[in-house]
Design a protein around this motif. Structure first.
Motif, PDB file in Angstrom:
ATOM      1  N   LEU A  32      38.099  44.511  36.811  1.00 37.65           N
ATOM      2  CA  LEU A  32      39.431  44.591  36.214  1.00 37.65           C
ATOM      3  C   LEU A  32      40.433  43.776  37.026  1.00 37.65           C
ATOM      4  CD1 LEU A  32      40.104  48.251  34.982  1.00 37.65           C
ATOM      5  CD2 LEU A  32      40.225  46.145  33.657  1.00 37.65           C
ATOM      6  N   SER A  33      40.354  43.883  38.344  1.00 35.38           N
ATOM      7  CA  SER A  33      41.243  43.097  39.202  1.00 35.38           C
ATOM      8  C   SER A  33      41.023  41.606  38.986  1.00 35.38           C
ATOM      9  CB  SER A  33      40.991  43.463  40.667  1.00 35.38           C
ATOM     10  OG  SER A  33      41.727  42.627  41.523  1.00 35.38           O
ATOM     11  N   TRP A  34      39.780  41.201  38.862  1.00 39.88           N
ATOM     12  CA  TRP A  34      39.411  39.802  38.611  1.00 39.88           C
ATOM     13  C   TRP A  34      40.007  39.313  37.290  1.00 39.88           C
ATOM     14  CZ3 TRP A  34      35.449  38.625  34.829  1.00 39.88           C
ATOM     15  CH2 TRP A  34      34.998  37.308  34.838  1.00 39.88           C
ATOM     16  N   ALA A  35      39.883  40.112  36.225  1.00 38.54           N
ATOM     17  CA  ALA A  35      40.391  39.704  34.918  1.00 38.54           C
ATOM     18  C   ALA A  35      41.919  39.659  34.907  1.00 38.54           C
ATOM     19  CB  ALA A  35      39.886  40.662  33.837  1.00 38.54           C
ATOM     20  N   ARG A  36      42.551  40.629  35.551  1.00 41.15           N
ATOM     21  CA  ARG A  36      44.020  40.654  35.560  1.00 41.15           C
ATOM     22  C   ARG A  36      44.588  39.482  36.351  1.00 41.15           C
ATOM     23  NH1 ARG A  36      44.113  47.177  36.313  1.00 41.15           N
ATOM     24  NH2 ARG A  36      44.576  47.710  34.141  1.00 41.15           N
ATOM     25  N   ALA A  37      43.945  39.142  37.458  1.00 37.85           N
ATOM     26  CA  ALA A  37      44.403  37.985  38.234  1.00 37.85           C
ATOM     27  C   ALA A  37      44.254  36.708  37.414  1.00 37.85           C
ATOM     28  CB  ALA A  37      43.620  37.881  39.544  1.00 37.85           C
ATOM     29  N   GLY A  38      43.132  36.592  36.700  1.00 39.51           N
ATOM     30  CA  GLY A  38      42.931  35.414  35.856  1.00 39.51           C
ATOM     31  C   GLY A  38      43.981  35.306  34.765  1.00 39.51           C
ATOM     32  N   LEU A  39      44.374  36.433  34.161  1.00 44.97           N
ATOM     33  CA  LEU A  39      45.386  36.403  33.111  1.00 44.97           C
ATOM     34  C   LEU A  39      46.749  35.990  33.674  1.00 44.97           C
ATOM     35  CD1 LEU A  39      46.218  36.893  30.199  1.00 44.97           C
ATOM     36  CD2 LEU A  39      46.537  39.305  30.760  1.00 44.97           C
ATOM     37  N   LEU A  40      47.117  36.540  34.841  1.00 45.37           N
ATOM     38  CA  LEU A  40      48.384  36.150  35.457  1.00 45.37           C
ATOM     39  C   LEU A  40      48.411  34.648  35.737  1.00 45.37           C
ATOM     40  CD1 LEU A  40      49.068  39.082  37.968  1.00 45.37           C
ATOM     41  CD2 LEU A  40      50.442  38.463  35.963  1.00 45.37           C
ATOM     42  N   HIS A  41      47.291  34.123  36.227  1.00 47.52           N
ATOM     43  CA  HIS A  41      47.208  32.688  36.482  1.00 47.52           C
ATOM     44  C   HIS A  41      47.347  31.907  35.175  1.00 47.52           C
ATOM     45  CE1 HIS A  41      45.814  28.823  37.927  1.00 47.52           C
ATOM     46  NE2 HIS A  41      44.833  28.846  37.040  1.00 47.52           N
ATOM     47  N   GLY A  42      46.683  32.365  34.121  1.00 49.84           N
ATOM     48  CA  GLY A  42      46.772  31.688  32.829  1.00 49.84           C
ATOM     49  C   GLY A  42      48.178  31.708  32.261  1.00 49.84           C
ATOM     50  N   ALA A  69      51.128  32.574  41.887  1.00 47.34           N
ATOM     51  CA  ALA A  69      51.485  33.315  43.107  1.00 47.34           C
ATOM     52  C   ALA A  69      51.346  34.810  42.881  1.00 47.34           C
ATOM     53  CB  ALA A  69      52.914  32.958  43.535  1.00 47.34           C
ATOM     54  N   GLY A  70      51.833  35.283  41.737  1.00 51.53           N
ATOM     55  CA  GLY A  70      51.679  36.704  41.424  1.00 51.53           C
ATOM     56  C   GLY A  70      50.221  37.091  41.294  1.00 51.53           C
ATOM     57  N   ALA A  71      49.388  36.158  40.788  1.00 47.15           N
ATOM     58  CA  ALA A  71      47.965  36.450  40.616  1.00 47.15           C
ATOM     59  C   ALA A  71      47.291  36.688  41.961  1.00 47.15           C
ATOM     60  CB  ALA A  71      47.285  35.303  39.872  1.00 47.15           C
ATOM     61  N   TRP A  72      47.502  35.767  42.943  1.00 49.51           N
ATOM     62  CA  TRP A  72      46.780  35.959  44.205  1.00 49.51           C
ATOM     63  C   TRP A  72      47.378  37.094  45.033  1.00 49.51           C
ATOM     64  CZ3 TRP A  72      49.333  35.434  48.771  1.00 49.51           C
ATOM     65  CH2 TRP A  72      50.406  34.553  48.862  1.00 49.51           C
ATOM     66  N   ARG A  73      48.683  37.320  44.922  1.00 48.25           N
ATOM     67  CA  ARG A  73      49.277  38.428  45.669  1.00 48.25           C
ATOM     68  C   ARG A  73      48.781  39.777  45.138  1.00 48.25           C
ATOM     69  NH1 ARG A  73      54.103  34.932  45.826  1.00 48.25           N
ATOM     70  NH2 ARG A  73      54.516  34.428  48.014  1.00 48.25           N
TER      71      ARG A  73
END
Length: 911
Positions: free
Chosen positions: A672-682, A687-691
């Motif tokens: 879930l963390s992986w998918a949410r970070a990918g969506l923020l990046h998309g 910056a919000g994705a990696w933080r």
């Protein structure tokens, strides 16, 4: 008009020629196949152009056929000429009958038409009485001679083949409307519902309607309308699914249809006979439960209030309409399973009485041989209506015999006996000994939980109690993984199971899953017997349980089963508990085959091999299921994978919708963390994705949730390394990857570490090693990302080829755009698409080969260790790609060499 475009064009051309060239066209096919709809669609344009259109059909049953036709003609002429229809009809009939009446009618029609072209539709021709066929034929042929275009529609061949032969001799063209293909059925359902159907829905409707009606437009539309009216459909991810895959497909109004298809005066029937559709519904119920012979059916005459002679005539009628088939052993089969909906005046109790009567008529006591297996099926369907002595005897005989070819029959007998016998019955241990493995292999977890809750506190200590306790505990783990939380861990059954060495670890694990942590206390070590084919042995159970725990305990489990925890941890990282089970040593049968666990297992496989359309379809079917929750680990993982697929395809709205389905307060998981970070990046917030990803990874590390943690860690490292403010966090993520690879090594953690070093330290050789591991074990998306990084870093043609190969399997437009842009940037040659993309994988080829060999979807699913839904979705894709419309056409193309025999994309491997 789906799938009828060619026929519509042909009829339209003939109608436009009316007046200058008379023609007679015969249109025949199954009831409901769309003959009238096709003819009316062809007539509408010429009616607007000024043609005189006459619509005729035989009158209602019991009315004189020719008089009814005359009334219809006169009613139309009255509209055209203004005088009364009754006056015209009386004038035409005066002193004329039969052929003379029809010739007079012909003259009246020609005079009324005048210079206008004439178009005539004679519908339901099969219902015309035999004595009226000659005069009506004279009318229609006379109209053709006068320049009219005459369309004759009907269910001709099933009622009287001579009608087809006769028409073929005089008709200018005979059109037989074929059933719809799978793709055409999907298009029809989409137009009916306004939402594209999932492949599973199309397959379920066709399967429920049977081989003859499955491609019938009328039957398909009525079935879909019934599902919608009864609220049995649900829309997920812009596709419509069945709310419950076990929902029967029914045609409520089908009982009224068979009589409409018969000639108006039919010597095979009688006014005192039961309604043909009613008999068909009852017969469908009987044959759907168990083998039913012609004698069984005829012997039910007293229960149906008629005679055997009349029932025989009705059976002849149903066989002639191809609604019932009779084999060489006199066994009956109903070709339209959806006809099982009972008429209003019949109840389920009526059906149960028929099963009782069938058993009593066929049962022969005091014989050396055991009762016929079919009697067990009907005894189960009869329920408590069949008195206990005989019912119990038949069910116990089924348990004793245990036909390996019919495990569901034995399981049904066990279920019934366990519900009816008291807990102290002497037969109970033997029944339980047979029932528990069968419930694991063919039943539902809820059944085992209910059985254990009822019987565990009452059974005496022994092997049967231990077997039931362990199976009950396994079902409890299953339900917790789905987030159902149905087990009361303070119940008497749970306390009994915790006292059993064979079940204590699984029971405790279920409790921990319920409370949101996978960590087991150190004093909860499993002490198992040798196990069985369905239940794990001591070593196997410890490996499975340890893999669900923290990484330190997982490493301890590796000492007893080297190599197994790697595969199990990789499967758990994607929420694939079914593959964890299958990875255990030994030939492991599938447990709880109808469970969503196996649908998710298929989803993971399709995701990893790049069949993303199929994977999304399977994710949707999981959401449509009646037990879908927003909290269970299985659904959290499936939603994360679906969101990632949508993001990779550039559909950020759908990706966000999938993640929005995760319930508030759901447990945190690496995927879930992986998918949410990918969506923020998309969405542009790198910056919000990696933080956010960094905070999530720290929390997961502290909680011991390390299965699959390499995915979000690598994503954090990738995003943070692009941001000057994220250099320190990228280094911390790399350190965590190195520690993870030390304490819990696996193929994917090693690949992630090698790629992480490539990103952070510009280690190209290490990244190449990471790519090779991902290409073999990590799935297309991960391998594609690694190949793209190597392409950016080296600018070499070989990495463009590798990335292109991975992208072809995923069919992702954003990925293609990225590769085209990079090719232009580095002045590389864009690889040509594969020469033959019709069957891109070895799995596709294997499925087609098995279809050509005559295998059913269920047999293919069993052989390939896939779910039936996965096979249905793959076949839908194969039909679409190859342009074949049926299994027969697909098999013919395969056998004739019309399809490729080699795969064009790697990574799709049949097991």
């Amino acid at each position: 008009m789906v799938g009828r475009e060619d026929e519509l064009d042909e009829l339209g051309a003939a109608l436009r020629d009316a007046g200058s060239r008379g023609r007679l066209l015969a249109v025949h096919g199954q009831p409901g196949v769309g003959k009238t709809t096709l003819a009316e669609a062809a007539l509408r344009p010429v009616a607007r152009d000024g043609h005189l259109v006459i619509r005729l059909r035989p009158g209602p049953r019991g009315t004189p056929g020719l008089d009814s036709l005359v009334d219809q003609v006169c009613a139309l002429l009255a509209e055209e000429g203004g005088s009364g229809a009754a006056v015209r009809a009386a004038a035409l009939r005066r002193g004329r009958h039969g052929l003379a009446l029809m010739l007079r009618t012909l003259s009246a029609v020609i005079r009324a038409a005048g210079p206008r072209p004439l178009a005539v539709l004679f519908d339901d021709a099969h219902r015309l009485a035999a004595q009226d066929r000659g005069p009506v034929a004279a009318l229609l042929l006379g109209l053709r001679s006068a320049g009219a275009c005459v369309l004759v529609c009907g269910v001709l061949e099933a009622v009287d083949p001579s009608l087809v032969r006769g028409l073929a001799g005089v008709a200018d063209r005979t059109l037989e409307l074929p059933p719809l293909t799978v793709g055409q059925c999907a298009e029809l359902i989409s137009s009916r519902l306004g939402v594209p159907p999932a492949a599973e829905l199309v397959a379920a409707v066709r399967r429920g309607l049977g081989p003859d009606a499955g491609g019938n437009p009328g039957a398909v539309m009525r079935a879909v309308d019934t599902l919608r009216e009864r609220d049995r459909l649900v829309v997920v991810d812009e596709r419509v699914y069945l709310a419950d895959p076990r929902t029967p497909i029914l045609l409520p109004l089908f009982q009224a249809r068979p009589r409409e298809w018969l000639p108006s005066t039919d010597g095979r029937g009688s006014a005192d006979d039961p309604f043909p559709g009613e008999v068909l519904a009852l017969l469908t119920r009987l044959t759907g439960v168990g083998e039913t012979t012609v004698d069984d059916y005829l012997n039910l005459a007293p229960e149906l209030g008629t005679t055997q002679d009349r029932l025989g005539r009705l059976l002849d009628t149903l066989v002639s309409l191809e609604l019932v088939a009779v084999d060489d052993r006199q066994r009956l089969t109903c070709t339209v399973p959806a006809a099982a909906e009972l008429p209003a005046h019949r109840t389920e109790d009526d059906v149960a009485r028929l099963h009782v009567r069938l058993v009593l008529n066929a049962y022969r006591p005091h014989r050396a041989r055991p009762p016929a297996p079919r009697l067990v099926d009907h005894a189960l369907a009869a329920g408590t209506r069949l008195l206990p002595p005989l019912r119990t005897e038949l069910l116990l005989a089924a348990v004793r015999e245990q036909d390996p070819q019919e495990p569901l029959r034995t399981l049904g007998a066990c279920r019934a006996l366990l519900d009816e016998l008291p807990a102290d019955d002497a037969h109970l241990p033997r029944i339980l000994h047979s029932a528990v493995p069968l419930l694991l292999r063919h039943g539902l977890p809820a059944e085992l939980l209910a059985l254990g809750t009822r019987l565990l506190p009452r059974l005496a200590p022994g092997a049967v109690l231990a077997q039931l306790a362990q199976a009950w505990a396994l079902a409890a783990v299953h339900d917790q993984w789905l987030g159902l939380y149905t087990v009361d861990h303070d119940s008497r059954a749970a306390r009994v199971a915790r006292r059993m060495p064979e079940a204590v670890a699984l029971v405790t694990l279920a409790a921990r899953l319920h409370s949101g942590t996978h960590r087991l206390p150190s004093d909860c070590l499993p002490v198992f017997a040798d196990g069985s084919a369905e239940l794990p042995s001591a070593d196997e159970a410890e490996v499975l349980i340890r893999a669900l725990n923290t990484w330190t305990e997982g490493a301890r489990g590796a000492a007893r089963a080297p190599g197994v925890p790697y595969a199990i941890r990789e499967a758990l990282g994607l929420g694939d508990l079914a593959s964890c089970w299958a990875t255990l040593p030994g030939k492991r049968p599938k447990v709880f085959p109808e469970s969503p666990l196996h649908v998710h297992q298929a989803l993971v496989r399709e995701y990893l091999t790049g069949s993303w359309d199929v994977a999304l379809s399977l994710a949707g079917s999981l959401e449509a299921g009646p037990g879908a929750t927003g909290r269970g680990p299985l659904y959290l993982h499936s939603r994360a994978l679906a969101a990632e697929i949508c993001r990779r395809r550039g559909d950020l709205g759908r990706a966000a919708a999938w993640l929005d389905r995760v319930a508030d307060g759901a447990e945190h998981l690496p995927l879930l963390s992986w998918a949410r970070a990918g969506l923020l990046h998309g969405q542009g917030d790198t910056a919000g994705a990696w933080r956010q990803g960094r905070r999530d990874c720290d929390a997961l590390w502290r909680a011991g949730r390390t299965a699959g943690l390499e995915r979000p860690l690598l994503r954090v490292l990738c995003y943070a390394s692009r941001d000057p403010e994220g250099v320190a966090d990228a280094g911390a993520a790399l350190e965590q990857l190195e520690e993870l690879d030390t304490v819990a090594p696996s193929r994917l953690t090693r690949a992630a570490l090698l790629l992480g070093r490539g990103l952070a330290r510009d280690d190209v050789d290490g990244a190449v090693g990471g790519y090779r591991l991902l290409d073999a074990h990590g799935g297309r998306q991960a391998a594609f990302s690694a190949a793209v990084w190597l392409l950016r870093r080296t600018g070499e043609q070989r990495w463009l080829r590798e990335a292109w190969r991975q992208h072809e399997g995923m069919a992702s437009r954003p990925a293609r755009k990225t590769l085209v842009r990079l090719a232009a940037e580095f002045r590389l040659v864009v690889p040509r698409p594969s020469g033959d993309r019709l069957l891109p994988s070895r799995l596709d080829l294997r499925i087609v080969e098995m279809v050509a060999g005559g295998s059913t979807n269920r047999q293919i699913a069993t052989a390939l260790a896939r779910s039936e839904k996965s096979i249905e979705a793959h076949l839908a894709k194969i039909f679409r790609c190859t342009g074949r419309r049926s299994r027969v056409a697909l098999a013919t193309a395969w056998l004739d060499g019309g399809l490729p025999r080699t795969a064009t994309a790697q990574g799709h491997c049949a097991p």
